[in-house]
Each structure stands twice: as structure tokens, then as C-alpha cells.
Design an enzyme around this catalytic site. Structure first.
Site, mmCIF file in Angstrom:
data_model
loop_
_atom_site.group_PDB
_atom_site.id
_atom_site.type_symbol
_atom_site.label_atom_id
_atom_site.label_comp_id
_atom_site.label_asym_id
_atom_site.label_seq_id
_atom_site.Cartn_x
_atom_site.Cartn_y
_atom_site.Cartn_z
ATOM 1 N N GLY A 11 0.773 -1.241 0.000
ATOM 2 C CA GLY A 11 0.000 0.000 0.000
ATOM 3 C C GLY A 11 0.803 1.289 0.000
ATOM 4 N NE ARG A 32 2.834 -7.814 10.604
ATOM 5 C CZ ARG A 32 1.522 -7.816 10.735
ATOM 6 N NH1 ARG A 32 0.983 -8.416 11.782
ATOM 7 N NH2 ARG A 32 0.747 -7.250 9.834
ATOM 8 C CE1 TYR A 151 -7.207 2.646 11.326
ATOM 9 C CE2 TYR A 151 -8.984 3.989 10.442
ATOM 10 C CZ TYR A 151 -7.672 3.545 10.389
ATOM 11 O OH TYR A 151 -6.818 4.024 9.413
ATOM 12 C CB VAL A 184 -5.795 5.060 0.334
ATOM 13 C CG1 VAL A 184 -4.678 4.918 -0.697
ATOM 14 C CG2 VAL A 184 -5.739 6.407 1.041
ATOM 15 C CB THR A 186 -3.876 -0.012 0.459
ATOM 16 O OG1 THR A 186 -4.701 0.041 1.627
ATOM 17 C CG2 THR A 186 -3.472 1.390 0.047
ATOM 18 C CD GLU A 187 -1.742 -6.243 0.699
ATOM 19 O OE1 GLU A 187 -1.481 -6.631 1.853
ATOM 20 O OE2 GLU A 187 -1.019 -6.483 -0.282
#
Ligand code: NDP
Ligand code: 8X3
Length: 250
Positions: A11, A32, A151, A184, A186-187
């Protein structure tokens, strides 16, 4: 110039690594997923002839982060820019139905992980007499939406920490910028919905979301202002999104 980018395996972090490398910056990329980081290192070193160091750690684990940063050679401790990007949302549930492990992942990554990287790298910048820290917040750090509770709280914490860091690091010639994106692609949503790709796709259905490259360009822009200029805070949204929840879909 040397830039540390946390969460570079995907991302926004991956795109940010690309743009800095393309412009001749050396990089330390972290995450990771070692294989992805190694592949990115090879690609960037081959295409742009820069030096890329991979640090493989779980940012939630202070001793892993500490071991990685303190293992850097003296040369690689001259860090000019830190992009605190690693982060995630886990779940989208009411406060009464929230999953404890989701909450802990978000708090440990988005708040504690950002603090760990900063605690270890800010002193190196102080020693060098300059630096720039870019924190990736979110529109969720400026507004709260239904079921976003924890979040949103972690990104509000990033907002507060960016302000606090700017004050504490002022005397040390360290700039602090917060960049707060809207949607956005991304993942991010695949991670949020525990790997449910169909559900993740629906988040971006019928809209043109931001691309990770849009955020990378913004990060690069704030980091290339003259020495006397700091960009404190940016909210960047897709044109079809006016607030966390006001989105026009086709
Ligand atoms: P991605 O899921 O595509 O990338 C997240 C990155 O964070 C990965 O490289 C991942 O690496 C890393 N990361 C996550 N957890 C850990 C961990 N425990 N230890 C080390 N690295 C970790 O999402 P985005 O690129 O979208 O997210 C980047 C940042 O942008 C996050 O802080 C997110 O909150 C923020 N953001 C995203 C928005 C969006 O709509 N996409 C909007 C606003 C803000 P790995 O899994 O290899 O460890
Ligand atoms: C990610 C954007 O709106 O899903 O930070 O919270 S949102």
C-alpha cells in the site's frame, strides 16, 4: 539522505518507498513480510541504484523494534526522515460487539508501534541536529463514524501525538507532519475484514478512491519543502468523498 518507512511491504508504504528511491534517497524499509520487503529492495536497488536496508519486525513488539534499530551501522543511524506508516483497521463493529483482539491489534500497532519507532529514532535525529517525522493519520483521526470507534480512537491518538511531538521536538530542529487520508485502495480493507476480499471490494465499488501513489506524492512533497518550511497537517480525500461517510457512488 536516508528515509525509514514502516509498513513498506504494501500500500502507501510501498508506494512511498518507490517515490523516495526514484528520487535518489537511500531507504530502510520495515514490516513483517520479509519476502515482500526483500523483493522490493531488489527492485528499488536495481531500478534506481540506491541502497535499501530491510528490517523485519513486528512493530507491536518493543524489543524486536529496539533490536532492529540498535543493530544499524553508525552510517545507517543518520536517519533524515521517518515515515510512521505501519497501521491497520481490524473489524467494523459497535462498541458493545467489538472483538477484543481487534482492539488490541489496532491499539498496539497504530499507537504503541508508532511510539516505539519514534522513541528509538527521534534520539538519532536529535544527535544529528535535524530530522523530519511524518505520521500517517486518517480522516478517522479527525472524525468519528459508526462502528469505527477504536480505529478512530487510535487515529485521534496519532493526531494528538503529532501535535505533541511537534512541540517536544521543536528545540531539536525536527519537523513533524501529519497526513490524514480518506479512502485509499490498498490492502487496508482486506485486512480490516480479516481477509474477506469480496467485502473489501465493496468499500471501493462505484468510486475512484485515492491511490497509494497519491499519498506517496504528498509525503514526498512535504519532505522536500525548504528547511524553513514545515507542513503541519494535511487532510487528503478522493474527490468523491466529502467526509468519513459522505461518498458519492455511481
Ligand atoms: P496496507 O494494509 O496495504 O499496509 C499496511 C502496512 O502496515 C503493511 O506494510 C504492513 O506490513 C504494515 N503493518 C501492519 N501491522 C504491522 C505490524 N504489526 N508490524 C509491522 N508492520 C505492520 O494498508 P495501507 O497502506 O492503506 O495503510 C498504511 C497506513 O495508512 C495505516 O496506518 C492506515 O491506517 C493508514 N490509512 C489508510 C487509509 C486507507 O483507506 N487505505 C486511509 C487513511 C489512513 P506487514 O503486514 O508486512 O507487517
Ligand atoms: C482509513 C479511512 O474512512 O476507513 O483510515 O477510516 S476510513
Amino acid at each position: 539522505m536516508l528515509v525509514v518507512i514502516t509498513g513498506a511491504s504494501s500500500g502507501i508504504g510501498r508506494s512511498t518507498s518507490e517515490i523516495f528511491a526514484k528520487n535518489g534517497y537511500d531507504l530502510i524499509i520495515t514490516g513483517r513480510r520479509q519476502e515482500r520487503l526483500t523483493a522490493l529492495k531488489t527492485k528499488l536497488e536495481t531500478n534506481y541504484h540506491v541502497n535499501v536496508k530491510v528490517l523485519n519486525f513486528d512493530i507491536r513488539n518493543f524489543s524486536e523494534v529496539e533490536k532492529a534499530i540498535t543493530s544499524l551501522s553508525a552510517e545507517l543511524q543518520h536517519i533524515d526522515i521517518l515515515v510512521n506508516n505501519a497501521g491497520l483497521a481490524a473489524g467494523l463493529s459497535s462498541i458493545q460487539e467489538g472483538d477484543l483482539s481487534h482492539w488490541e491489534r489496532m491499539i498496539d500497532t497504530n499507537i504503541k508501534g508508532l511510539l516505539y519507532a519514534t522513541k528509538l529514532i527521534a534520539p538519532l535525529m536529535i544527535k544529528n541536529g535535524k530530522g523530519h517525522i511524518v505520521n500517517i493519520g486518517s480522516i478517522a483521526g479527525k472524525e468519528v463514524y459508526a462502528n469505527g470507534n477504536v480505529y478512530c480512537a487510535t487515529k485521534h491518538a496519532v493526531d494528538a501525538l503529532s501535535k505533541g511531538m511537534r512541540i517536544d521536538l521543536l528545540a531539536h530542529n525536527i519537523k513533524v507532519t501529519a497526513i490524514n487520508p480518506g479512502m485509499v485502495e490498498t490492502e487496508f480493507s482486506v485486512v480490516r475484514f480479516d481477509g474477506d476480499e469480496e467485502r473489501a471490494k465493496k468499500v471501493y465499488a462505484g468510486i475512484q478512491p485515492l491511490l497509494p501513489e497519491d499519498i506517496a506524492e504528498t509525503i514526498y512533497w512535504v519532505c522536500t519543502r525548504p528547511a524553513h518550511v514545515n507542513i503541519n497537517d494535511i487532510i487528503i480525500m478522493p474527490t468523491v468523498q466529502a467526509s468519513a461517510t459522505n461518498v458519492i457512488r455511481k
